[in-house]
Enzyme design. Structure first.
Site, short mmCIF file in Angstrom:
data_model
loop_
_atom_site.label_atom_id
_atom_site.label_comp_id
_atom_site.label_asym_id
_atom_site.label_seq_id
_atom_site.Cartn_x
_atom_site.Cartn_y
_atom_site.Cartn_z
N GLY A 27 7.73 -0.76 4.96
CA GLY A 27 6.71 -1.05 3.95
C GLY A 27 6.55 0.05 2.92
O GLY A 27 7.29 1.03 2.92
N GLN A 28 5.55 -0.14 2.05
CA GLN A 28 5.40 0.77 0.91
C GLN A 28 5.19 2.22 1.37
O GLN A 28 5.92 3.12 0.95
CB GLN A 28 4.21 0.34 0.03
CG GLN A 28 4.11 1.15 -1.26
CD GLN A 28 2.72 1.11 -1.90
OE1 GLN A 28 1.76 0.67 -1.29
NE2 GLN A 28 2.64 1.56 -3.13
N ASP A 52 7.83 -5.72 16.55
CA ASP A 52 6.76 -6.62 16.13
C ASP A 52 5.54 -6.21 16.95
O ASP A 52 5.50 -6.41 18.17
CB ASP A 52 7.16 -8.08 16.43
CG ASP A 52 6.06 -9.05 16.06
OD1 ASP A 52 4.92 -8.61 15.79
OD2 ASP A 52 6.33 -10.27 16.05
N TYR A 99 -9.37 -8.76 5.23
CA TYR A 99 -8.75 -7.42 5.26
C TYR A 99 -9.80 -6.38 5.65
O TYR A 99 -9.57 -5.56 6.55
CB TYR A 99 -8.19 -7.12 3.87
CG TYR A 99 -7.48 -5.80 3.75
CD1 TYR A 99 -6.29 -5.56 4.43
CD2 TYR A 99 -7.98 -4.79 2.93
CE1 TYR A 99 -5.63 -4.35 4.29
CE2 TYR A 99 -7.32 -3.58 2.79
CZ TYR A 99 -6.15 -3.37 3.47
OH TYR A 99 -5.49 -2.17 3.33
N LYS A 108 -10.19 -3.92 8.89
CA LYS A 108 -10.15 -2.46 8.72
C LYS A 108 -11.37 -1.81 9.38
O LYS A 108 -11.23 -0.78 10.04
CB LYS A 108 -10.06 -2.10 7.23
CG LYS A 108 -8.67 -2.35 6.64
CD LYS A 108 -7.63 -1.46 7.29
CE LYS A 108 -6.21 -1.88 7.02
NZ LYS A 108 -5.20 -1.09 7.74
N GLY A 110 5.85 -0.42 10.76
CA GLY A 110 5.74 -0.75 9.33
C GLY A 110 6.57 0.20 8.47
O GLY A 110 6.24 0.47 7.32
N ILE A 153 -2.30 2.94 -3.44
CA ILE A 153 -1.21 3.93 -3.41
C ILE A 153 -0.16 3.56 -4.46
O ILE A 153 0.34 2.43 -4.48
CB ILE A 153 -0.56 4.00 -2.00
CG1 ILE A 153 -1.61 4.27 -0.92
CG2 ILE A 153 0.55 5.05 -1.99
CD1 ILE A 153 -2.33 5.59 -1.03
N1 SER Z 1 -3.89 -1.17 -1.49
C1 SER Z 1 -4.61 -1.93 -0.54
C2 SER Z 1 -4.79 -3.32 -0.99
O1 SER Z 1 -4.93 -3.51 -2.19
C3 SER Z 1 -5.95 -1.30 -0.30
O2 SER Z 1 -6.00 -0.82 0.96
O3 SER Z 1 -4.85 -4.19 -0.21
#
Ligand code: SER
Length: 318
Positions: free
Chosen positions: A11-12, A53, A142, A146, A8, A172
């Protein structure tokens, strides 16, 4: 950490984490793994890049073997709002991808960092001063991935001695790579819109308090935890970490200190609002502080000033 793989990495968090790891551990020792988004020139030119991947275990295995990887920072994941729109994809990437990484880590004796999230909590969690060990019954895909991820990582540590460690990241905020489809994305977008248009329409309502953190602290959390003395770790997956908690009104007021004519209105997204309402208002991160010395540097005012200064320059250049 000698030979590191970041999944990743486009990604951010991954994009900035990879660059910081390269600075600290040597460019050639940090492999950037990415799937479909085009990596930046900076990422491509500063060290090795591999197409990874995570849902394909053979690919993960080949890259780990080829580069003699001893530490995997597994950042590849689907964020909350996208996960709600496509739960099957979220399960595949967040669970099957993680399982593959853990299996490869077991085989090659790698340490693994896996970010969990405020999303690992749910509506029955105490939402104020949320304890490290508490009820985790999330009602989003999600969140399900997690919590399952945290448990799977603990299982691999206990059962196979894989050195797994993780944090529960809050939202973040960063000025390089945009987040992709999270519930906390508004706290990044608000800066771009404040600078470009002096106005912003917020998709979470006033009074929606969430934990947040500036990117330098998020990177510090990952590296400090992976460098921590294992003898001090009573927890592993995953530590509450936070730096600030605010609602849209509070961050807008902070931005107005630098951009006085900034205005904000609301157009609440019911899906994102539902998710945000089920997450903590503010977490207790004392376990991270005690067990590995976690201490964030950036408060809301310091972060806001830095974001506006950095982004103003960037957006003028474009
Ligand atoms: N920044 C993430 C989200 O909004 C939180 O883990 O999905």
């Amino acid at each position: 950490m000698k030979n590191i793989l970041v999944t990743g990495s486009v990604g951010q968090i991954g994009s900035e984490l990879t660059m910081e790891l390269r600075k600290r551990y040597g460019n050639d020792n940090v492999v950037a793994g990415g799937r479909k988004t085009k990596p930046s020139e900076k990422l491509l030119n500063s060290g090795p890049f591999e197409v990874v991947d995570c849902t394909d275990i053979d690919v993960v295995n080949d890259v780990v073997r080829k580069h003699e990887i001893d530490t995997i920072l597994h950042l590849a994941a689907i964020l909350s709002a996208v996960a709600e729109a496509n739960p099957q994809l979220a399960w595949d990437v967040n669970i099957n991808g993680l399982y593959n990484v853990l299996e490869v880590a077991r085989e090659h004796k790698c340490a693994v960092f896996v970010p969990s999230s405020i999303g690992a909590f749910g509506p029955s969690t105490p939402l104020d001063n949320t304890p490290q060990d508490t009820i985790q019954r999330p009602n989003t895909m999600y969140g399900v991935t997690k919590v399952a991820g945290e448990l799977l990582c603990d299982y691999y540590y206990k059962r196979f001695s894989v050195d797994t460690r993780g944090v529960r990241y809050p939202g973040i905020i960063s000025n390089e790579t945009l987040p992709g489809g999270g519930t906390t994305d508004y706290a990044v977008e608000i800066f771009y819109e404040a600078i470009k248009n002096k106005k912003y329409t917020c998709n979470l309502g006033a009074g929606t308090f969430l934990d947040m953190m500036y990117m330098p602290d998020a990177i510090k959390a990952a590296i400090d935890l992976m460098e921590a003395d294992p003898a001090r770790l009573k927890h592993r997956n995953a530590f509450n970490v936070t730096a600030m908690s605010f609602d849209p009104e509070i961050i807008a007021a902070e931005i107005r200190k630098m951009i006085p004519d900034f205005t904000m209105d609301y157009d609440v997204d019911p899906v994102k609002q539902g998710i945000a309402d089920s997450w903590p208002n503010n977490m207790d991160d004392s376990a991270a502080r005690e067990e590995w010395g976690w201490e964030p540097e950036y408060t809301l005012p310091v972060m806001t000033k830095d974001m506006i200064e950095v982004l103003s320059k960037k957006l003028v250049q474009k």
